[in-house]
Scaffold this motif. Structure first.
Motif, PDB file in Angstrom:
ATOM      1  N   GLU A 154     -24.087   7.502   8.064  1.00  0.00           N
ATOM      2  CA  GLU A 154     -22.932   8.081   7.371  1.00  0.00           C
ATOM      3  C   GLU A 154     -22.775   9.563   7.711  1.00  0.00           C
ATOM      4  N   ALA A 155     -23.912  10.286   7.764  1.00  0.00           N
ATOM      5  CA  ALA A 155     -23.859  11.710   8.108  1.00  0.00           C
ATOM      6  C   ALA A 155     -23.328  11.903   9.524  1.00  0.00           C
ATOM      7  N   LEU A 156     -23.786  11.080  10.471  1.00  0.00           N
ATOM      8  CA  LEU A 156     -23.308  11.169  11.850  1.00  0.00           C
ATOM      9  C   LEU A 156     -21.821  10.872  11.929  1.00  0.00           C
ATOM     10  N   ARG A 157     -21.383   9.860  11.187  1.00  0.00           N
ATOM     11  CA  ARG A 157     -19.947   9.525  11.170  1.00  0.00           C
ATOM     12  C   ARG A 157     -19.113  10.690  10.650  1.00  0.00           C
ATOM     13  N   LEU A 158     -19.614  11.367   9.602  1.00  0.00           N
ATOM     14  CA  LEU A 158     -18.891  12.508   9.055  1.00  0.00           C
ATOM     15  C   LEU A 158     -18.821  13.655  10.060  1.00  0.00           C
ATOM     16  N   VAL A 159     -19.934  13.898  10.760  1.00  0.00           N
ATOM     17  CA  VAL A 159     -19.940  14.937  11.792  1.00  0.00           C
ATOM     18  C   VAL A 159     -18.907  14.613  12.863  1.00  0.00           C
ATOM     19  N   TYR A 160     -18.846  13.344  13.245  1.00  0.00           N
ATOM     20  CA  TYR A 160     -17.893  12.940  14.271  1.00  0.00           C
ATOM     21  C   TYR A 160     -16.452  13.130  13.805  1.00  0.00           C
ATOM     22  N   GLU A 161     -16.178  12.755  12.543  1.00  0.00           N
ATOM     23  CA  GLU A 161     -14.808  12.775  12.042  1.00  0.00           C
ATOM     24  C   GLU A 161     -14.331  14.186  11.687  1.00  0.00           C
ATOM     25  N   TYR A 213     -27.775  27.608  14.508  1.00  0.00           N
ATOM     26  CA  TYR A 213     -27.360  26.758  13.388  1.00  0.00           C
ATOM     27  C   TYR A 213     -26.661  27.534  12.282  1.00  0.00           C
ATOM     28  N   SER A 214     -26.959  28.826  12.146  1.00  0.00           N
ATOM     29  CA  SER A 214     -26.227  29.594  11.155  1.00  0.00           C
ATOM     30  C   SER A 214     -24.760  29.696  11.547  1.00  0.00           C
ATOM     31  N   ALA A 215     -24.477  29.720  12.836  1.00  0.00           N
ATOM     32  CA  ALA A 215     -23.088  29.727  13.286  1.00  0.00           C
ATOM     33  C   ALA A 215     -22.418  28.397  12.976  1.00  0.00           C
ATOM     34  N   ILE A 216     -23.145  27.302  13.147  1.00  0.00           N
ATOM     35  CA  ILE A 216     -22.593  25.985  12.814  1.00  0.00           C
ATOM     36  C   ILE A 216     -22.259  25.921  11.328  1.00  0.00           C
ATOM     37  N   PHE A 217     -23.165  26.401  10.477  1.00  0.00           N
ATOM     38  CA  PHE A 217     -22.922  26.360   9.037  1.00  0.00           C
ATOM     39  C   PHE A 217     -21.747  27.264   8.661  1.00  0.00           C
ATOM     40  N   ASP A 218     -21.581  28.377   9.384  1.00  0.00           N
ATOM     41  CA  ASP A 218     -20.399  29.209   9.171  1.00  0.00           C
ATOM     42  C   ASP A 218     -19.123  28.417   9.458  1.00  0.00           C
ATOM     43  N   SER A 219     -19.134  27.638  10.523  1.00  0.00           N
ATOM     44  CA  SER A 219     -17.943  26.863  10.879  1.00  0.00           C
ATOM     45  C   SER A 219     -17.650  25.805   9.823  1.00  0.00           C
ATOM     46  N   LEU A 220     -18.692  25.205   9.252  1.00  0.00           N
ATOM     47  CA  LEU A 220     -18.486  24.208   8.204  1.00  0.00           C
ATOM     48  C   LEU A 220     -17.868  24.832   6.959  1.00  0.00           C
ATOM     49  N   ASP A 221     -18.171  26.115   6.718  1.00  0.00           N
ATOM     50  CA  ASP A 221     -17.563  26.836   5.597  1.00  0.00           C
ATOM     51  C   ASP A 221     -16.049  26.860   5.712  1.00  0.00           C
ATOM     52  N   ALA A 222     -15.556  26.971   6.959  1.00  0.00           N
ATOM     53  CA  ALA A 222     -14.115  27.049   7.177  1.00  0.00           C
ATOM     54  C   ALA A 222     -13.440  25.689   7.068  1.00  0.00           C
ATOM     55  N   MET A 223     -14.228  24.614   7.103  1.00  0.00           N
ATOM     56  CA  MET A 223     -13.662  23.269   7.118  1.00  0.00           C
ATOM     57  C   MET A 223     -13.632  22.609   5.745  1.00  0.00           C
ATOM     58  N   LEU A 224     -14.666  22.865   4.933  1.00  0.00           N
ATOM     59  CA  LEU A 224     -14.817  22.141   3.674  1.00  0.00           C
ATOM     60  C   LEU A 224     -15.121  23.091   2.532  1.00  0.00           C
ATOM     61  N   PRO A 225     -14.698  22.755   1.298  1.00  0.00           N
ATOM     62  CA  PRO A 225     -14.993  23.611   0.145  1.00  0.00           C
ATOM     63  C   PRO A 225     -16.473  23.622  -0.194  1.00  0.00           C
ATOM     64  N   LYS A 226     -16.861  24.593  -1.013  1.00  0.00           N
ATOM     65  CA  LYS A 226     -18.268  24.900  -1.270  1.00  0.00           C
ATOM     66  C   LYS A 226     -19.078  23.709  -1.758  1.00  0.00           C
ATOM     67  N   TYR A 227     -18.537  22.959  -2.720  1.00  0.00           N
ATOM     68  CA  TYR A 227     -19.325  21.891  -3.329  1.00  0.00           C
ATOM     69  C   TYR A 227     -18.955  20.504  -2.811  1.00  0.00           C
ATOM     70  N   ASP A 228     -18.384  20.436  -1.623  1.00  0.00           N
ATOM     71  CA  ASP A 228     -18.007  19.147  -1.043  1.00  0.00           C
ATOM     72  C   ASP A 228     -19.254  18.363  -0.660  1.00  0.00           C
ATOM     73  N   THR A 229     -19.382  17.153  -1.168  1.00  0.00           N
ATOM     74  CA  THR A 229     -20.576  16.344  -0.879  1.00  0.00           C
ATOM     75  C   THR A 229     -20.635  15.926   0.587  1.00  0.00           C
ATOM     76  N   LYS A 230     -19.459  15.830   1.243  1.00  0.00           N
ATOM     77  CA  LYS A 230     -19.482  15.457   2.665  1.00  0.00           C
ATOM     78  C   LYS A 230     -20.166  16.537   3.489  1.00  0.00           C
ATOM     79  N   ARG A 231     -19.889  17.788   3.133  1.00  0.00           N
ATOM     80  CA  ARG A 231     -20.544  18.868   3.866  1.00  0.00           C
ATOM     81  C   ARG A 231     -22.043  18.844   3.620  1.00  0.00           C
ATOM     82  N   ALA A 232     -22.453  18.618   2.384  1.00  0.00           N
ATOM     83  CA  ALA A 232     -23.875  18.557   2.068  1.00  0.00           C
ATOM     84  C   ALA A 232     -24.559  17.443   2.850  1.00  0.00           C
ATOM     85  N   LYS A 233     -23.893  16.306   2.998  1.00  0.00           N
ATOM     86  CA  LYS A 233     -24.484  15.191   3.752  1.00  0.00           C
ATOM     87  C   LYS A 233     -24.663  15.564   5.216  1.00  0.00           C
ATOM     88  N   MET A 234     -23.650  16.193   5.804  1.00  0.00           N
ATOM     89  CA  MET A 234     -23.764  16.591   7.207  1.00  0.00           C
ATOM     90  C   MET A 234     -24.887  17.599   7.399  1.00  0.00           C
TER      91      MET A 234
END
Length: 492
Positions: free
Chosen positions: A179-186, A360-381
Motif C-alpha cells: 500500500e505504501a509503494l502504491r501511494l508513492v507511485y500515485e 531524504y530530508s529533501a524528499i520529506f520537504d517535497s512531501l510537505d508540499a503535496m499533502l497536509p500535515k496530518y494526512d495518513t497517506k503521507r505517514a504511510k509513505m
C-alpha cells in the motif's frame, strides 16, 4: 533527490509569495546541505571522502552560523513588518538547529561505539523527532530508528568482524508495504517519470519491429496491475502501422505475485487486440543466469530495471558485474535503468549518514508540499517506504545493506566497463509535456544535464535513475525534488 534517465547500447566487437513564505519554515535540505571547510567558509561537499575529512563539530559550527545569520534577517524583517510571531519563528529555527546537532552527535557517538552517550542522545531525540511534526522532525524520526538499530549491533572496541543483525524491529506486513509503494507511485511523480521515460525509449527501439521482447528485472518494484506495461500496450496500440507481437518476461522471487500481474496484462492486451505473451523467471538478480531468459531469433530485446540494480552493488562489485555481463550477453537493443542518483554507498558510515540525511530530508520537504500535515497517506509513505530505506542505509552493513544508491557518474563508469556506451535522449520536450499533464506539485522541473533528463523540485534533485540499452541504447537522467536525484540514462 534526483532521478536520472539514460539509454545505453552494448558495444559489440568482433571479438565478443508573502512574508510568511519568506520567513523560515526552514527546509530540511537547508538544514543539512552545507558543509564547513577548515576556515569556516560554507561549501557544498559532494563526495563522502571529503565529508570524512571534516570534523563533525565543524559541521555543527557551520549549521549554527547559518541559523544565527538566518535568525538575524528574520528578526529584522519581523521588526519592520511588526509581526507578532517572530518569537515563534525564532524558536522553531533554534529547535531545528538543535535537532540537527543532536542527530549528528548521535551518529558520531554510534560510529565511535560510545553506547552510553549515544543512548542518552537517542532518548532526547525520540522526544523531539515527531512522526507528525515538521518535515525535519519526521525525517529525523526515521534516522533515529536507524541509529537505534545500529547501536543495538555495536560491539565492544577490539571486536573483529561483523555481527549479523538481530534487530528488534516489528516486521511490516507485505500488504502494508504494498500500500505504501502504491501511494508513492500515485502521489509522487518519480517512479511514474521513470516509467514514462523508459516506455518512450522502448517505443523508439521498437519502431518498425514486428516482434518485441521486454525483460523486466524485479518486475517494476512489484507494483500491482503492471502500470508501466499497460501504458506501453496503450502506446503500441495507438501507434500507426501493424501491431507488433509483445512478449514480457518478469524476473523476481515471487512467482505467484508476478503471474497475477501477467494474467491481468494478458487480459488487457487481448481487449486491445494485441498479440501478447507473459512468462516468469523465478530468481533474484544475484542468481540470474543467461539461460533463464528465453531469447527468440528475430525478436527485438529490451531489458528494464526500475530501482533494482543498486541492490546488487556489493563491496566486491562482483555481483553487479555479473548481472551486467549477463545482460550484455543477451545483446539487448535497449537497457532501461532507473536508480536513485545519490551517494549512499560510501565506505564510511558518517559520510553515508550525512549524504542520506541531506537526500531524504529533501524528499520529506517535497512531501510537505503535496499533502497536509496530518494526512495518513503521507505517514504511510514516510514510515513504511522511505523509512525502510533510511533504516537499511543507516543500520545495516555487509550483505544486509541492500540500499546502495550511487551517483549517475558512477553508473556511467560501471556501464562503460560492462561494454555499454551512452546514446543521446531525444524526448526532453515530450517529457516536459508529460509533467505538465500530470499536474505535479508546483516547483518540479525537467532539464537535460550531461546527456541525462533530470526531474527536480525547487532546483534540487533526489530520486531514481533510469537507463535504457539497445544493441544500441539510450541514456538520460531523472530527478525528484532537487535535493535528491532520480535519473534516466540511455546507453549504446
Amino acid at each position: 533527490m534526483e532521478n536520472a534517465t539514460a539509454n545505453w547500447f552494448p558495444i559489440l566487437s568482433e571479438e565478443n509569495g508573502d512574508f510568511k513564505r519568506l520567513k523560515r519554515t526552514t527546509s530540511v535540505g537547508e538544514l543539512v546541505e552545507s558543509n564547513a571547510s577548515s576556515n569556516g567558509s560554507l561549501v557544498r561537499v559532494n563526495s563522502t571522502s571529503s565529508l570524512s575529512r571534516l570534523q563533525f563539530r565543524d559541521h555543527i559550527w557551520t549549521y549554527s552560523q547559518r541559523y544565527l545569520a538566518a535568525e538575524a534577517v528574520e528578526e529584522a524583517a519581523a521588526a519592520i513588518i511588526g509581526t507578532e510571531d517572530g518569537e515563534k519563528e525564532e524558536q522553531g529555527n533554534e529547535d531545528g538547529m538543535k535537532l540537527v546537532q543532536q542527530l549528528i552527535s548521535c551518529a558520531e557517538a554510534v560510529a565511535c561505539r560510545d553506547k552510553s552517550h549515544a543512548s542518552f542522545l537517542l532518548s532526547e531525540l525520540r522526544a523531539n523527532a515527531l512522526v507528525f511534526g515538521s518535515s525535519f522532525q519526521r525525517v529525523a524520526s526515521c534516522f533515529v530508528q536507524g541509529l537505534a538499530d545500529r547501536l543495538a549491533l555495536v560491539q565492544p572496541l577490539g571486536t573483529v568482524g561483523y555481527v549479523a543483525p538481530k534487530l528488534n524491529i516489528v516486521e511490516i506486513g507485505s500488504e502494508r508495504k504494498d500500500e505504501a509503494l502504491r501511494l508513492v507511485y500515485e502521489i509522487c511523480p518519480h517512479i511514474q517519470f521513470g516509467h514514462f521515460v523508459s516506455n518512450s525509449s522502448i517505443m523508439e527501439a521498437f519502431e518498425g519491429e514486428s516482434s518485441v521482447h521486454v525483460v523486466d528485472l524485479g518486475m517494476t518494484l512489484g507494483l500491482p496491475h503492471g502500470y508501466q506495461w499497460r501504458s506501453l500496450i496503450q502506446s503500441l496500440v495507438k501507434r500507426e502501422g501493424p501491431l507488433p507481437r509483445l512478449r514480457i518476461t518478469g524476473v523476481g522471487p515471487c512467482v505467484e505475485k508476478l503471474q497475477a500481474v501477467g494474467n491481468e496484462l494478458e487480459t488487457y492486451a487481448q481487449s486491445q487486440g494485441l498479440n501478447f505473451e507473459f512468462s516468469v523467471v523465478e530468481s533474484n538478480l544475484d542468481n540470474l543466469k543467461p539461460e533463464d531468459i528465453k531469447v527468440v531469433p528475430g525478436e527485438v530485446l529490451v531489458v528494464n530495471s526500475i530501482l533494482q540494480l543498486h541492490c546488487v552493488v556489493k563491496e566486491s562489485r562482483g555481483a553487479l558485474n555479473s548481472v551486467l555481463q549477463i545482460i550484455h550477453e543477451l545483446s539487448p537493443k535497449v537497457l532501461v535503468l532507473v536508480e536513485q542518483d545519490s551517494s549512499h554507498n560510501g565506505p564510511f558510515f558518517l559520510g553515508r549518514f550525512m549524504e542520506a540525511l541531506y537526500y531524504y530530508s529533501a524528499i520529506f520537504d517535497s512531501l510537505d508540499a503535496m499533502l497536509p500535515k496530518y494526512d495518513t497517506k503521507r505517514a504511510k509513505m514516510e514510515q513504511l517506504y522511505f523509512a525502510e530505506e533510511i533504516k537499511n542505509i543507516v543500520s545495516c552493513e555487509g550483505p544486509a545493506r541492500i540500499e546502495r544508491h550511487e551517483r549517475v557518474d558512477q553508473w556511467r563508469r560501471r556501464m562503460s566497463r560492462a561494454g555499454f556506451q551512452p546514446a543521446p535522449l531525444k524526448m526532453l520536450t515530450q517529457v516536459k509535456q508529460w509533467l505538465n499533464n500530470i499536474n505535479a506539485t508546483e516547483g518540479y522541473t525537467i532539464v537535460e544535464e550531461k546527456g541525462c533528463l533530470v526531474l527536480g523540485l525547487n532546483a534540487r534533485s533526489y530520486l531514481p535513475l533510469v537507463v535504457p540499452i539497445e544493441g544500441k541504447s539510450t541514456a538520460g537522467k531523472l530527478s525528484g525534488p532537487r535535493d535528491g536525484v532520480e535519473c534516466a540514462l540511455d546507453f549504446a
